[in-house]
Scaffold this active site. Structure first.
Site, short mmCIF file in Angstrom:
data_model
loop_
_atom_site.label_atom_id
_atom_site.label_comp_id
_atom_site.label_asym_id
_atom_site.label_seq_id
_atom_site.Cartn_x
_atom_site.Cartn_y
_atom_site.Cartn_z
CB CYS A 166 11.88 -1.03 -0.74
SG CYS A 166 11.33 0.44 -0.72
NE ARG B 147 4.01 5.03 1.26
CZ ARG B 147 5.00 5.48 0.74
NH1 ARG B 147 5.23 6.68 0.94
NH2 ARG B 147 5.98 4.80 0.16
CD GLN C 125 6.17 4.41 -4.36
OE1 GLN C 125 6.52 3.40 -3.85
NE2 GLN C 125 6.09 5.45 -3.55
CG ASP D 92 9.36 1.47 -6.28
OD1 ASP D 92 10.34 2.31 -6.13
OD2 ASP D 92 8.74 1.19 -5.08
CG HIS E 210 13.98 -1.35 -5.31
ND1 HIS E 210 12.87 -1.41 -5.46
CD2 HIS E 210 14.17 -0.25 -4.19
CE1 HIS E 210 12.02 -0.68 -4.44
NE2 HIS E 210 12.88 -0.04 -3.90
CE LYS F 99 12.86 11.59 2.01
NZ LYS F 99 11.52 11.53 2.26
CG HIS G 164 15.00 2.70 -2.55
ND1 HIS G 164 14.04 1.73 -1.81
CD2 HIS G 164 16.29 2.45 -1.93
CE1 HIS G 164 14.68 1.06 -0.85
NE2 HIS G 164 15.79 1.37 -0.65
ZN ZN Z 1 12.45 1.30 -2.56
#
Ligand code: ZN
Length: 617
Positions: free
Chosen positions: A307, A336, A354, A356, A358, A443, A489
């Site tokens: 992010c 992580r 990921q 991912d 945004h 979330k 996200h």
């Molecule tokens: Zn994010």
């Protein structure tokens, strides 16, 4: 898509009572058979129950464990206790009575003290609101026959209500007391209990099927990934076959995102400490991050999320309302630090990629954008045949504002209301969970069930009003004024690792043609047919089909078995007759067979299946 079936919460269901009582009966049996045993906790869980015991040390000083023979004895004694139809009796006790009752049970004593301080509940779980826990404290026990447990229920009326042919002890495991690696290691016995023998049988069959589909086992057989102790736990190495799955998924995501107006970006794996302070990952997310590395007086961290990097890209030039929504996508590697005990195949790893993106948008665009994201989820689920899923909307907890959550309740409430409205309008099945949100916004997690009913948490999705503020993100609105964008996200496929782990179990390794690492295998009947086999394979390859001609020295039967074990969707068997006619004898993975199929027709068929990402063979 179907909403979740049982409206009744599990902890108020008959099955929960039954399993809870079975756990007590099991503890009594263990205490009788192992008189020195200390008991931990024993709650009902999904599909069953467990109880934790400390059996002391064996001759070598290791914790004494349960053997299969022990489990048989325990089960036998449980049947006798069940037959005794002992009523379950509830009573409230004072702290001193409780201490006296459990004077020989140190783990229970610890729980009693935890209860009194409001620190944890009967199951040893941490309590959030300690003051309220102390204020409402009731110490209670349930007793049947000779066994009394610190417990607030609920239970069935008497032990005879546990169907004697519908429960079973299913296994043992080591478990640290209160999940803490610095505390003693206890021995856990798992059991399952149902209303009828038929239900139990069905459950055991599903377990068996789940074992066969275990992604770790199938990954070994299908050569998808490996872990190497020398490299480190939780750090998978993708083998060529597994990497095809990753690339196919990434290709799919890219197509979906291209069609959805996303732009792709790429960002580095590390960044300076200040950057993660700025984003708020430090300290909010610190415990999940790898420790820093230092070079020339500067500390760097591996990125736990993509992010903040995307926020920097947003901020790299002035933005106007005409640029929004701005959708930045990346298949980004994140790191992580999962606890050793939590690592599990591909499901929980320490490095993952990921899917991912945004989406930066104005407040009046959040709903429409969010709706599109939900639609995207649905299209993915349809494609993968995920029929049962539920979304969990995680909300903030006002008591932890400023601790776990960004301290702006009005903004929280507004963002939560937007998300809730979209979920209702989209008619998506969802539940709400307070106190489970990310630190920067509400979330949505997606729980999905594989075809055999195993539950997985897959994707996540957040509406963020905190990070844009932290990074001072703005755009010039229609009135020429600076305005802060929202950031959505979204990671509908979660990580490659977990999603592929899910798909392996969901399909039982029988991937649809478009995903299958090897789509077709050409098998010559004898050595005389190698030339034609080679030609057939070359033609398929030309057409973009992942194919291999098996020209090894094994006999045809062995080659067919090998292709079956690798779950190759199509086998093209070729001999003299096929070579003469330019055809194939095609064996489908499901056992179907078609002889004399012209090569061109077969190629066209497979290409169609790939192109449409069809689940059919
Ligand atoms: Zn994010």
């Amino acid at each position: 898509m179907q909403p979740q079936e049982n409206a009744e919460p599990y902890d108020q269901s008959d099955l929960f009572r039954l399993r809870h009582t079975a756990a007590h009966v099991m503890a009594q049996a263990v205490l009788e058979l192992f008189p020195g045993a200390k008991i931990g906790i024993g709650p009902p869980i999904v599909d069953g129950f467990y109880y934790d015991f400390d059996l002391g040390a064996d001759e070598d000083g290791h914790p004494r464990t349960f053997t299969p023979a022990d489990l048989e004895r325990i089960e036998k004694r449980m049947r006798q206790i069940i037959a005794g139809k002992f009523p379950l009796r509830y009573r409230v006790v004072t702290a001193d009575e409780a201490r006296d009752l459990f004077k020989d049970q140190p783990y229970k004593l610890e729980i009693i003290e935890g209860l009194l301080r409001g620190e944890f509940n009967e199951y040893g779980d941490d309590v959030e609101d300690m003051a309220r826990a102390v204020e409402n404290l009731v110490i209670s026990t349930y007793r049947h026959d000779t066994f009394e447990d610190l417990c607030k229920g609920p239970h069935v009326a008497h032990t005879g209500l546990i169907p004697v042919d519908a429960f079973q002890l299913t296994g043992t495991a080591a478990a640290y007391w209160r999940g803490d690696q610095s505390r003693p290691m206890l021995q856990r016995i798992y059991g399952t209990a149902w209303h009828s023998k038929k239900d139990l049988k069905r459950h055991l069959q599903l377990l068996d099927e789940a074992k066969k589909r275990d992604h770790r086992k199938l990954s070994r057989e299908l050569e998808l990934y490996i872990m190497d102790e020398e490299i480190g736990p939780g750090l998978p190495l993708w083998l060529p076959n597994g990497n095809i799955l990753r690339e196919e998924l990434e290709k799919l995501a890219r197509e979906m995102e291209d069609a959805g107006g996303y732009q792709r970006v790429a960002t580095p794996h590390i960044a300076k400490e200040e950057f993660f302070r700025h984003s708020g990952h430090l300290p909010f997310f610190a415990e999940s991050m790898y420790p820093p590395m230092e070079r020339e007086d500067t500390r760097y961290y591996l990125k736990p999320m993509n992010c903040p990097f995307h926020h920097k890209i947003y901020a790299s030039k002035p933005r106007s309302y005409r640029d929004l929504p701005l959708r930045l996508a990346e298949y980004g590697m994140v790191y992580r630090y999962e606890q050793s005990g939590e690592l599990f195949g591909l499901m929980r790893v320490r490095a993952s990629e990921q899917n991912d993106a945004h989406i930066y948008c104005a407040e009046d665009q959040v709903e429409a954008e969010f709706m599109t994201v939900i639609d995207l989820y649905r299209r993915y689920f349809e494609l993968f045949g995920i029929e049962r899923f539920v979304m969990r909307l995680s909300l903030h907890d006002r008591k932890r504002l400023g601790v776990k959550y960004a301290d702006d309740e009005a903004a929280w409430l507004k963002a939560e209301e937007i998300v809730r409205r979209v979920m209702r309008r989209a008619e998506v099945p969802f539940v709400e969970a307070r106190g489970e949100a990310a630190f920067y916004g509400p979330k949505i997690d997606v729980q999905a069930w594989s075809v055999i009913g195993r539950e997985f948490s897959l994707a996540t999705n957040q509406v963020d009003f905190v990070q844009p503020a932290r990074f001072g993100l703005t755009f010039t609105n229609r009135d020429g004024q600076p305005e802060m964008p929202y950031c959505i996200h979204r990671a509908p496929l979660g990580t490659h690792e977990r999603f592929i782990g899910f798909l392996i179990e969901h399909y039982g390794g029988n991937f649809p043609v478009w995903l299958a690492p090897e789509q077709a295998r050409v098998i010559p009947i004898t050595d005389d047919h190698h030339d034609y086999a080679r030609r057939v394979a070359a033609e398929m390859e030309e057409a973009g089909i992942r194919v291999r001609a098996d020209l090894g020295s094994d006999r045809m039967g062995a080659k067919i078995r090998d292709a079956q074990l690798m779950k190759v969707p199509y086998m093209a068997i070729v001999g003299g007759q096929e070579a003469a006619a330019g055809t194939l004898a095609v064996r489908y993975r499901d056992g179907e067979q078609r002889n004399d199929m012209p090569l061109g027709e077969f190629v066209a068929h497979v290409r169609r299946r790939i192109k449409t990402r069809s689940p059919e063979l």
